[in-house]
Design an enzyme around this catalytic site. Structure first.
Site, PDB file in Angstrom:
ATOM      1  N   HIS A 123      -0.497  -1.895  -4.301  1.00 37.41           N
ATOM      2  CA  HIS A 123      -0.748  -0.892  -2.986  1.00 37.41           C
ATOM      3  C   HIS A 123       0.156  -0.830  -2.347  1.00 37.41           C
ATOM      4  CE1 HIS A 123      -5.346  -2.073  -3.188  1.00 37.41           C
ATOM      5  NE2 HIS A 123      -5.698  -0.731  -3.541  1.00 37.41           N
ATOM      6  N   LYS A 181     -20.572  -0.224  -1.794  1.00 40.02           N
ATOM      7  CA  LYS A 181     -20.727  -0.793  -2.527  1.00 40.02           C
ATOM      8  C   LYS A 181     -20.268  -2.474  -2.496  1.00 40.02           C
ATOM      9  CE  LYS A 181     -17.610   0.805  -5.787  1.00 40.02           C
ATOM     10  NZ  LYS A 181     -15.752   0.810  -5.771  1.00 40.02           N
ATOM     11  N   ARG A 206      -1.508   3.604 -13.262  1.00 35.37           N
ATOM     12  CA  ARG A 206      -1.707   2.335 -14.343  1.00 35.37           C
ATOM     13  C   ARG A 206      -1.697   2.977 -15.810  1.00 35.37           C
ATOM     14  NH1 ARG A 206      -5.064  -1.311 -11.270  1.00 35.37           N
ATOM     15  NH2 ARG A 206      -6.269   0.571 -11.798  1.00 35.37           N
ATOM     16  N   SER A 264      -7.818  -4.528  -7.044  1.00 31.26           N
ATOM     17  CA  SER A 264      -8.348  -6.279  -5.939  1.00 31.26           C
ATOM     18  C   SER A 264      -9.322  -6.453  -6.431  1.00 31.26           C
ATOM     19  CB  SER A 264      -8.310  -4.669  -5.270  1.00 31.26           C
ATOM     20  OG  SER A 264      -7.722  -3.698  -3.822  1.00 31.26           O
TER      21      SER A 264
END
Lengths: 165, 165, 165, 165, 165, 165
Positions: free
Chosen positions: E18, E42, E91, E129
């Site tokens: 990030h 979440k 990515r 993460s």
């Protein structure tokens, strides 16, 4: 030759993407059964009946379309209905991969039933039932993504869902 | 040079796809440890012991295969076992991407342990443990997807699971 | 168990990506044959001999590596050399797809020879012989992409190639 | 409803992969035209006539299949033949992407003609005409990849091609 | 021309991946808002405030970066902030596909807001993460994956989480 | 902060896809240089000058766009122009992979120059210069794919190219 095709899905709710595929498939085969999957584990927003009514309303003008239900193995439902074809829409590569795995498994289970893929129209390629519900819940405008009937149903359904505050 | 390789997985249950990979890998390395992942969060169908027994039964005729357990970081288990190689099967592009991400992370954590990929055989490329269980629960025929031992175990396990009705 | 592996390629010229894979593979198998493909149709920049000399120089410190040539079917060369393993490096999804197709074909031709894939190291994942040559011809800096030996050879080769002006 | 479908390709030469798709498509539509692309720029191994004869021989037992030629835009050929469907086989993700691009272009040119995709059978997913020719030229065994007729034609064709030495 | 860009995410916790993207984006646009998504469903590890503090600490030396919160539709937040650009890091291919679908939907909802993609740096391309948290919980070394501040926060957070035993 | 971006390409000829990207990029950066690649090996249909004139005509109403030429390394051209950003359009996964490889190489050569990707608009995602030329040569209708100016140029160019018969 009379060929019946099945277009399976959750249709929770039906979108313009689904309806585009139904319309296009109905021109290729003698009869098209739109088959709503009953999946009690998934906690749908709309009941089986509500989904059937919305689909019927939106396909009323297509003579050779019929709405049905299934649970259990799709290929066994297809065999019982005398269908020779399964219709699947594809949008992205990741869809495609999962679809190929399912197609191989279905072919293993029922070699006589063929899966054919139709490509989503460009303007609908980003629409999914889940995304439509998410956008609607967050207050976004979903006209252009679902037919007016479905938008009205979503409105009444999701208003009920929310606590008045 | 004596090289130990590890083939990790959940094996819940083992499929013909797994066994094909075990057999093929066992020809390439001096010792092959099939390592069952203990993941308490995942609610497996078969216990660790049941999975070990099935794997032992199905690999009985391969001299250099051993069944093991691990939890925690795979690369640390590999280091403890003196293994230099991790074996991963790949079927589809999406498998592949996730595998590359895990491989980079494992390389970051233990640069001396190498991950090698073997391609699934064409006839097994659509089989996964999850799909086998789903098809079996829906009443589909899974012979050809898992060895007879595993099919028998699935039968007795899933019959227990269902309420008599 | 003594296993010979083959790492085939054009190596026109060898890059850091190739050498990384050679080093890593040499730790997994008893013997590693780096096999240069003779492809008369492709108009290589370096002759077979020049490529062999560069590879020998760069792998001098790895005891179990040997440089060889092949033309014709790779799997037949592998069978003649008594090799049980083909090594392939993979970088991107598109590599991967072509590799799977070749692997299926090779398996069809020689079921006993196994292809194993190793993932390119992150820092070398964008290097290819072709791209190195293109960048070099356009005047870009290629140190860090190829070993110093290869850079020197490229320099003398490409200076000869260009008309003095 | 009577639907004509077109399965276009170079068929230089036809493979088991093509024939599998022809057989499967012929069960879904009233008439199937296998359309050989005339592409003078591509330097085919077999002439248009030789390809037609091989295809006719291999599809002799399928009543609703017809062999045709086209050059120019496929969708205009389809429109002239009164076909509503184009059949495309897909094997890998990279096929799929190119096919989606062509499908969008064809839909732009002729919105009434629908492209449907069928997935290659697992055992044929690695076969292409080009790969078959390459393997054959390098002395590999191609039985299992093409019908016996085609293998015989390849033999006589490629023997002529090579200088006696 | 003064352009504000938004870089949205969960940042639970922020990683080197990030921060690399924040630094690179801040050089391209006049103002960069790093927008933390509030997603109550979440169950994040870090609170909104903890995430904001970590991001502020790690971006203290970049003058044109500001940390913000949002919930609801990202494009509406962007419109309220007068932002014309959304930044997304990519990515892998699977990231990319999901991102394209979201980009199409966002463009449908707010045609004036543009999404631009930046490619993750090679050395951070495998960091997420979730993976950082998983590795940390399993006892792996995460220095090199997150800044020291974040590592310290993770340590104190996850020590609290575990029962003393 | 004043940022110059470069949008490189062959533009042989410019399409609606290119022009959409130029328009969208011009809103994000202070200056946009559309840079035509001079590649003598590729045998373009239009000369450098013809391409520049077409691009100028189609971008006349966008104040901060400038048309330029380059050969050699793109990143060196960018550095000479004081540009900090390269713009690339992406349509499909295969585009994306090649673009990532080029981006890594460019970052290796010039770490200060950033590549940003913009997603092609859905309605232009299937258009490429090559495909436009192919369709046009085969007699297909290309209005809707390129601006009228470009269509006129194509007409006069390709009529010259064909022998009168």
């Amino acid at each position: 030759m009379s060929v019946t095709a099945i277009y399976p899905g959750s249709f929770d709710p039906p979108t313009h993407g689904h309806l585009d595929l139904i319309r296009r498939s109905s021109r290729l085969f003698d009869k098209l059964v739109v088959a709503i999957l009953r999946n009690d584990a998934k906690q749908p927003l709309f009941s089986m009946d509500e989904r059937r009514v919305m689909l019927e309303e939106c396909t009323r003008d297509i003579a050779n379309v019929e709405i049905g239900y299934f649970q259990g193995l799709l290929v066994e439902y297809a065999a019982r209905r005398g269908a020779r074809v399964l219709i699947r829409g594809i949008r992205a590569v990741s869809d495609y991969e999962y679809e190929l795995q399912m197609t191989s498994m279905n072919r293993h289970l029922q070699p006589d039933i063929e899966t054919v893929f139709l490509m989503a129209s460009e303007q609908y390629s980003f629409i999914s039932s889940r995304l439509v519900k998410d956008v609607f819940r967050l207050g976004g405008d979903i006209s252009g993504l679902v037919p007016p009937t479905v938008e009205a149903e979503l409105k009444s359904k999701i208003t009920q869902e929310l606590p008045k505050s």
